[in-house]
Design a protein around this motif. Structure first.
Motif, PDB file in Angstrom:
ATOM      1  N   ASP A 207       0.831  -1.214   0.000  1.00 47.04           N
ATOM      2  CA  ASP A 207       0.000   0.000   0.000  1.00 47.04           C
ATOM      3  C   ASP A 207       0.862   1.260   0.000  1.00 47.04           C
ATOM      4  O   ASP A 207       0.601   2.211  -0.745  1.00 47.04           O
ATOM      5  N   ASP A 208       1.869   1.265   0.866  1.00 45.80           N
ATOM      6  CA  ASP A 208       2.720   2.447   0.993  1.00 45.80           C
ATOM      7  C   ASP A 208       3.452   2.743  -0.310  1.00 45.80           C
ATOM      8  O   ASP A 208       3.533   3.902  -0.750  1.00 45.80           O
ATOM      9  N   ASN A 209       3.976   1.697  -0.934  1.00 42.88           N
ATOM     10  CA  ASN A 209       4.705   1.903  -2.193  1.00 42.88           C
ATOM     11  C   ASN A 209       3.764   2.341  -3.317  1.00 42.88           C
ATOM     12  O   ASN A 209       4.137   3.180  -4.155  1.00 42.88           O
ATOM     13  N   ALA A 210       2.552   1.778  -3.351  1.00 43.95           N
ATOM     14  CA  ALA A 210       1.582   2.199  -4.368  1.00 43.95           C
ATOM     15  C   ALA A 210       1.181   3.659  -4.161  1.00 43.95           C
ATOM     16  O   ALA A 210       1.059   4.429  -5.124  1.00 43.95           O
ATOM     17  N   ARG A 211       1.021   4.052  -2.894  1.00 44.61           N
ATOM     18  CA  ARG A 211       0.632   5.422  -2.581  1.00 44.61           C
ATOM     19  C   ARG A 211       1.717   6.409  -3.060  1.00 44.61           C
ATOM     20  O   ARG A 211       1.402   7.466  -3.622  1.00 44.61           O
ATOM     21  N   LYS A 212       2.963   6.057  -2.861  1.00 48.78           N
ATOM     22  CA  LYS A 212       4.053   6.939  -3.302  1.00 48.78           C
ATOM     23  C   LYS A 212       4.095   7.039  -4.829  1.00 48.78           C
ATOM     24  O   LYS A 212       4.418   8.086  -5.386  1.00 48.78           O
ATOM     25  N   LEU A 213       3.762   5.942  -5.491  1.00 48.55           N
ATOM     26  CA  LEU A 213       3.739   5.971  -6.957  1.00 48.55           C
ATOM     27  C   LEU A 213       2.597   6.863  -7.467  1.00 48.55           C
ATOM     28  O   LEU A 213       2.780   7.639  -8.420  1.00 48.55           O
ATOM     29  N   PHE A 214       1.437   6.762  -6.839  1.00 53.45           N
ATOM     30  CA  PHE A 214       0.321   7.621  -7.254  1.00 53.45           C
ATOM     31  C   PHE A 214       0.650   9.095  -6.972  1.00 53.45           C
ATOM     32  O   PHE A 214       0.278   9.990  -7.743  1.00 53.45           O
ATOM     33  N   ALA A 215       1.356   9.344  -5.861  1.00 47.19           N
ATOM     34  CA  ALA A 215       1.768  10.717  -5.562  1.00 47.19           C
ATOM     35  C   ALA A 215       2.748  11.221  -6.620  1.00 47.19           C
ATOM     36  O   ALA A 215       2.710  12.400  -7.015  1.00 47.19           O
ATOM     37  N   ALA A 216       3.624  10.317  -7.088  1.00 47.20           N
ATOM     38  CA  ALA A 216       4.574  10.694  -8.143  1.00 47.20           C
ATOM     39  C   ALA A 216       3.854  10.974  -9.453  1.00 47.20           C
ATOM     40  O   ALA A 216       4.298  11.814 -10.238  1.00 47.20           O
ATOM     41  N   VAL A 217       2.740  10.275  -9.693  1.00 47.00           N
ATOM     42  CA  VAL A 217       1.934  10.557 -10.886  1.00 47.00           C
ATOM     43  C   VAL A 217       1.455  12.003 -10.841  1.00 47.00           C
ATOM     44  O   VAL A 217       1.548  12.748 -11.826  1.00 47.00           O
ATOM     45  N   ASP A 218       0.942  12.415  -9.669  1.00 52.51           N
ATOM     46  CA  ASP A 218       0.432  13.778  -9.526  1.00 52.51           C
ATOM     47  C   ASP A 218       1.548  14.815  -9.652  1.00 52.51           C
ATOM     48  O   ASP A 218       1.351  15.891 -10.226  1.00 52.51           O
ATOM     49  N   LYS A 219       2.719  14.485  -9.105  1.00 52.43           N
ATOM     50  CA  LYS A 219       3.800  15.471  -9.048  1.00 52.43           C
ATOM     51  C   LYS A 219       4.568  15.576 -10.365  1.00 52.43           C
ATOM     52  O   LYS A 219       4.967  16.672 -10.779  1.00 52.43           O
ATOM     53  N   HIS A 220       4.801  14.439 -11.020  1.00 52.39           N
ATOM     54  CA  HIS A 220       5.670  14.440 -12.201  1.00 52.39           C
ATOM     55  C   HIS A 220       4.946  14.077 -13.490  1.00 52.39           C
ATOM     56  O   HIS A 220       5.533  14.189 -14.565  1.00 52.39           O
ATOM     57  N   GLY A 221       3.700  13.640 -13.378  1.00 51.59           N
ATOM     58  CA  GLY A 221       2.995  13.145 -14.557  1.00 51.59           C
ATOM     59  C   GLY A 221       2.797  14.173 -15.645  1.00 51.59           C
ATOM     60  O   GLY A 221       2.874  13.857 -16.839  1.00 51.59           O
ATOM     61  N   ALA A 222       2.556  15.425 -15.231  1.00 52.94           N
ATOM     62  CA  ALA A 222       2.293  16.465 -16.230  1.00 52.94           C
ATOM     63  C   ALA A 222       3.506  16.724 -17.107  1.00 52.94           C
ATOM     64  O   ALA A 222       3.366  17.040 -18.297  1.00 52.94           O
ATOM     65  N   SER A 223       4.690  16.592 -16.542  1.00 54.08           N
ATOM     66  CA  SER A 223       5.911  16.890 -17.304  1.00 54.08           C
ATOM     67  C   SER A 223       6.413  15.685 -18.092  1.00 54.08           C
ATOM     68  O   SER A 223       7.243  15.854 -18.994  1.00 54.08           O
TER      69      SER A 223
END
Length: 242
Positions: free
Chosen positions: A119-135
């Protein structure tokens, strides 16, 4: 030699090194990279600890050791560990496959621990989607794919049968390799240059003490570790479950 939870490979070595040094200090990024090269090379835990023992004995006979100066890095132990690993491999020749993990019947991790880790690792990946996905659409797609795969892997924990941790680790290794490849190709040139400069500085004092092959392995692990940190991600392998 005592029996270990083999997935605690890093922790066992880290704590053993602390005890030998007599000081509880965080190991450096270079030391972590060295630990990872040993784990990737399937060097048995008892061979690593035996090599560390020998390295400390050798260091104690050196001028610096005799002067009371502490052994600072696992880099000093590399040759002794590889020598102990070669001896272990030679001793095992003709005796069948080496046993590389504990034979304890009890599961090394509870299902709650495993679920929280995924769960923790998936949550960090989804957070990375929000932070870096646009670029970077490529990174966004990969982060989301791996996060989804972790959530899917979590459903395996619902089985009443004993957990097949080796298969779970195999699955996580595949995901981590895909993630690493995408990070290496998706990272900006400036960020990669920053990491490489940092790595070159950190390894400067060890370059003459390691072979080219050893250095290449340590550099590979160092880059992987720093790229994951750069994007706020955790390593997926069960070896990083604490």
């Amino acid at each position: 030699m005592a029996q270990f939870n083999y997935f605690n490979y890093f922790t066992e070595i880290e704590e053993y090194f602390w005890r030998k040094r007599g000081a509880h200090l965080l190991v450096s990024p270079v030391d972590w990279a060295i630990l990872e090269t040993w784990q990737k090379a399937d060097i048995p835990l008892d061979a690593v600890l035996r090599g560390i023992d020998r390295a400390f004995e050798s260091y104690g006979r050196s001028r610096r050791g005799a002067a009371g100066k502490p052994l600072k890095s696992l880099a000093y132990c590399v040759d002794a560990v590889l020598e102990a690993a070669a001896e272990a491999q030679e001793a095992a020749t003709g005796t069948g496959p080496a046993i590389s993990h504990s034979k304890k019947e009890t599961e090394p991790f509870s299902r709650v621990e495993l679920a929280n880790f995924l769960d923790d690792n998936a949550r960090k990946l989804f957070a990375a989607v929000d932070k870096h996905g646009a670029s970077s659409p490529v990174l966004r797609e990969r982060f989301a794919e791996v996060a989804g795969a972790l959530e899917q892997a979590k459903t395996l924990l619902d089985s009443p049968a004993k957990q097949d941790l080796e298969d779970l680790e195999r699955r996580l290794t595949v995901l981590e390799e895909k993630l690493t490849a995408t990070l290496q190709s998706g990272v900006s040139t400036e960020d990669m240059l920053k990491v490489r400069r940092e790595m070159d500085h950190a390894l400067a004092s060890y370059r003459r003490k390691m072979s080219a092959e050893q250095l290449a392995l340590v550099e590979r692990q160092y880059l992987q570790k720093r790229l994951f940190e750069l994007y706020g991600l955790s390593r997926l392998s069960l070896y990083y479950l604490k």
